[in-house]
Scaffold this active site. Structure first.
Site, PDB file in Angstrom:
ATOM      1  N   LYS A  30       8.208  23.907  -2.783  1.00  0.00           N
ATOM      2  CA  LYS A  30       7.631  24.076  -1.194  1.00  0.00           C
ATOM      3  C   LYS A  30       8.722  22.863  -1.035  1.00  0.00           C
ATOM      4  O   LYS A  30       8.935  21.756  -1.819  1.00  0.00           O
ATOM      5  CB  LYS A  30       6.451  23.578  -1.174  1.00  0.00           C
ATOM      6  CG  LYS A  30       5.119  24.548  -2.124  1.00  0.00           C
ATOM      7  CD  LYS A  30       4.093  23.960  -1.919  1.00  0.00           C
ATOM      8  CE  LYS A  30       2.631  24.807  -3.138  1.00  0.00           C
ATOM      9  NZ  LYS A  30       2.402  23.659  -4.125  1.00  0.00           N
TER      10      LYS A  30
ATOM     11  N   ASP B 218       2.160  25.735 -10.467  1.00  0.00           N
ATOM     12  CA  ASP B 218       3.171  25.471  -8.919  1.00  0.00           C
ATOM     13  C   ASP B 218       2.773  23.959  -8.507  1.00  0.00           C
ATOM     14  O   ASP B 218       1.929  23.414  -8.508  1.00  0.00           O
ATOM     15  CB  ASP B 218       1.693  26.340  -8.626  1.00  0.00           C
ATOM     16  CG  ASP B 218       1.615  25.528  -6.659  1.00  0.00           C
ATOM     17  OD1 ASP B 218       1.879  26.359  -6.040  1.00  0.00           O
ATOM     18  OD2 ASP B 218       1.447  24.447  -6.035  1.00  0.00           O
TER      19      ASP B 218
ATOM     20  N   TYR C 193       4.613  16.732  -4.439  1.00  0.00           N
ATOM     21  CA  TYR C 193       3.780  16.243  -5.368  1.00  0.00           C
ATOM     22  C   TYR C 193       4.013  14.972  -6.426  1.00  0.00           C
ATOM     23  O   TYR C 193       4.389  14.861  -6.736  1.00  0.00           O
ATOM     24  CB  TYR C 193       3.597  17.415  -6.565  1.00  0.00           C
ATOM     25  CG  TYR C 193       2.876  18.227  -5.861  1.00  0.00           C
ATOM     26  CD1 TYR C 193       2.232  18.272  -4.376  1.00  0.00           C
ATOM     27  CD2 TYR C 193       2.405  19.475  -6.766  1.00  0.00           C
ATOM     28  CE1 TYR C 193       1.367  19.284  -3.559  1.00  0.00           C
ATOM     29  CE2 TYR C 193       1.614  20.446  -5.744  1.00  0.00           C
ATOM     30  CZ  TYR C 193       1.423  20.470  -4.391  1.00  0.00           C
ATOM     31  OH  TYR C 193       0.995  21.525  -4.058  1.00  0.00           O
TER      32      TYR C 193
HETATM   33  P1  NAD Z   1      -8.492  22.135  -7.672  1.00  0.00           P
HETATM   34  O1  NAD Z   1      -9.595  23.522  -6.740  1.00  0.00           O
HETATM   35  O2  NAD Z   1      -7.748  23.398  -8.243  1.00  0.00           O
HETATM   36  O3  NAD Z   1      -9.717  21.399  -8.219  1.00  0.00           O
HETATM   37  C1  NAD Z   1      -9.141  20.671  -8.712  1.00  0.00           C
HETATM   38  C2  NAD Z   1     -10.279  19.051  -9.554  1.00  0.00           C
HETATM   39  O4  NAD Z   1     -11.167  20.765 -10.021  1.00  0.00           O
HETATM   40  C3  NAD Z   1      -9.700  18.495 -10.245  1.00  0.00           C
HETATM   41  O5  NAD Z   1     -10.425  17.245  -9.994  1.00  0.00           O
HETATM   42  C4  NAD Z   1     -10.210  19.105 -11.949  1.00  0.00           C
HETATM   43  O6  NAD Z   1     -10.275  17.274 -12.329  1.00  0.00           O
HETATM   44  C5  NAD Z   1     -11.829  19.755 -11.440  1.00  0.00           C
HETATM   45  N1  NAD Z   1     -11.765  20.661 -12.538  1.00  0.00           N
HETATM   46  C6  NAD Z   1     -10.457  22.262 -12.771  1.00  0.00           C
HETATM   47  N2  NAD Z   1     -11.263  22.382 -14.063  1.00  0.00           N
HETATM   48  C7  NAD Z   1     -12.199  22.259 -14.088  1.00  0.00           C
HETATM   49  C8  NAD Z   1     -12.907  22.651 -15.296  1.00  0.00           C
HETATM   50  N3  NAD Z   1     -12.848  24.245 -16.022  1.00  0.00           N
HETATM   51  N4  NAD Z   1     -14.477  21.790 -15.291  1.00  0.00           N
HETATM   52  C9  NAD Z   1     -14.613  20.980 -14.267  1.00  0.00           C
HETATM   53  N5  NAD Z   1     -14.070  20.019 -13.407  1.00  0.00           N
HETATM   54  C10 NAD Z   1     -12.787  20.988 -12.661  1.00  0.00           C
HETATM   55  O7  NAD Z   1      -8.072  21.332  -6.770  1.00  0.00           O
HETATM   56  P2  NAD Z   1      -6.381  21.558  -6.052  1.00  0.00           P
HETATM   57  O8  NAD Z   1      -5.893  21.053  -6.745  1.00  0.00           O
HETATM   58  O9  NAD Z   1      -6.482  20.948  -4.693  1.00  0.00           O
HETATM   59  O10 NAD Z   1      -5.455  23.013  -5.689  1.00  0.00           O
HETATM   60  C11 NAD Z   1      -4.999  23.396  -7.197  1.00  0.00           C
HETATM   61  C12 NAD Z   1      -3.831  23.609  -6.652  1.00  0.00           C
HETATM   62  O11 NAD Z   1      -3.641  24.263  -5.463  1.00  0.00           O
HETATM   63  C13 NAD Z   1      -3.111  21.649  -6.426  1.00  0.00           C
HETATM   64  O12 NAD Z   1      -2.419  21.465  -8.415  1.00  0.00           O
HETATM   65  C14 NAD Z   1      -1.654  22.149  -6.196  1.00  0.00           C
HETATM   66  O13 NAD Z   1      -0.783  22.747  -7.086  1.00  0.00           O
HETATM   67  C15 NAD Z   1      -2.122  23.494  -5.034  1.00  0.00           C
HETATM   68  N6  NAD Z   1      -2.479  23.138  -3.583  1.00  0.00           N
HETATM   69  C16 NAD Z   1      -1.594  23.867  -2.423  1.00  0.00           C
HETATM   70  C17 NAD Z   1      -1.734  23.172  -1.446  1.00  0.00           C
HETATM   71  C18 NAD Z   1      -0.093  23.825  -0.703  1.00  0.00           C
HETATM   72  O14 NAD Z   1      -1.006  22.858   1.098  1.00  0.00           O
HETATM   73  N7  NAD Z   1      -0.267  24.772  -0.246  1.00  0.00           N
HETATM   74  C19 NAD Z   1      -2.072  22.359  -1.457  1.00  0.00           C
HETATM   75  C20 NAD Z   1      -3.394  21.149  -1.777  1.00  0.00           C
HETATM   76  C21 NAD Z   1      -3.513  21.670  -3.568  1.00  0.00           C
END
Ligand code: NAD
Length: 272
Positions: A75, A45, A50
């Site tokens: 997107k 995704d 980004y």
């Molecule tokens: P997320 O909820 O996936 O959290 C990511 C965080 O959790 C990072 O800091 C990472 O280091 C930590 N993490 C991940 N796996 C871990 C583990 N196993 N143990 C400990 N820490 C861990 O947050 P996100 O990146 O905001 O959301 C995921 C994806 O959603 C984004 O990368 C993006 O592709 C998408 N996104 C879309 C929108 C939108 O408006 N459509 C907005 C934000 C994000």
């Protein structure tokens, strides 16, 4: 080995229920994507916003797998809708990614998203893009879109995690056969100190991230946790060998606080 569990979207296309999110992955994107594919992910995704579409494509090529085996979402960004640049940015994203599997409207930019949708429909009808959908749409946005849409969105990607469980919006999406995809599925890292989640995870001999990813998948949702660390990317995908009991699913449901992790990321009131 590919993680093959997938969900059939309303146009018959299959999407793997687990993908890798790459927001803020910056210079680590290419390697993270290659690692994820080696681990078995077949869904990435990204977004034009980004700034890492080309690195996503390079990561796929590095893995040695055929591009057609990976489901890639991107997107259309808000400013491009406002500037009426949609066609240009779609063409550019298609080039950057070696094709687009799913294209989403990133945010419901007022007065712009209907026009954007009509353009996306053109690409879809020509067969240039396999799936079109939306992101951050509330019921009101969807109702407005559907008044002039020829094609019902296949997916609505929304913020969803244990502190924002979105039961009503998921039900609404389901009622229209629109799949719900969770962004921020690990509450952007805020779940890791949660005592309730810690206790439940321990029962299944799983980590908190595995428990939460599994909770999302068991709710029938698509989820895209982000990490650039190979060990965490692998950990987040090791969720297909256990099942959370109905009782524990309810306990996790009970953590809901209708809380967004970024206050300004409110679909009804955003300033970007
Ligand atoms: P997320 O909820 O996936 O959290 C990511 C965080 O959790 C990072 O800091 C990472 O280091 C930590 N993490 C991940 N796996 C871990 C583990 N196993 N143990 C400990 N820490 C861990 O947050 P996100 O990146 O905001 O959301 C995921 C994806 O959603 C984004 O990368 C993006 O592709 C998408 N996104 C879309 C929108 C939108 O408006 N459509 C907005 C934000 C994000």
């Amino acid at each position: 080995m590919a993680l093959t569990m997938s969900k059939k979207l309303n146009n018959g296309v299959e999407i793997p229920v687990l993908g890798l999110g790459v927001y803020e992955s910056a210079g680590a994107t290419r390697e993270a994507v290659r690692d994820a594919i080696e681990i078995g992910y077949r869904h990435i995704d990204t977004a034009k916003f980004y700034g890492n579409e080309s690195d996503v494509y390079k990561g796929i090529l590095d893995s040695g797998i055929d591009r057609s085996e990976v489901f890639v979402t991107t997107k259309i960004w808000n400013d491009d809708m406002r500037a009426h640049n949609q066609r240009e940015v779609i063409e550019q994203s298609m080039k950057n990614l070696g094709g687009i599997d799913m294209l989403l409207i990133h945010w419901p930019v007022k007065d712009e998203f209907v026009e954007t949708w009509k353009i996306m429909e053109e690409y879809y009808k020509r067969g240039d893009i396999r799936v079109i959908g939306v992101s951050n749409f509330h019921k009101t946005h969807m109702e407005e879109l559907l008044k002039s849409a020829e094609i019902t969105p296949a997916c609505n990607q929304i913020e969803l995690h244990p502190y924002l469980s979105q039961v009503e919006l998921v039900d609404y999406n389901n009622s229209l056969d629109i799949a719900t995809e969770c962004w921020g599925p690990l509450a952007r890292g805020k779940i890791f100190e949660d005592e309730t989640l810690k206790d439940i995870a321990k029962k299944y001999d799983k980590s908190i991230s595995q428990l939460v990813v599994r909770w999302e998948i068991q709710r029938g949702l698509i989820t895209i946790p982000k990490s650039v660390k190979r060990t965490r990317i692998a950990e987040n995908a090791d969720v297909f060998d256990f099942e959370i009991s109905t009782e524990d699913m309810k306990l996790i449901d009970g953590l809901n606080e209708n809380k967004r992790m970024i206050e300004s990321a409110d679909p009804d009131n955003f300033n970007f």
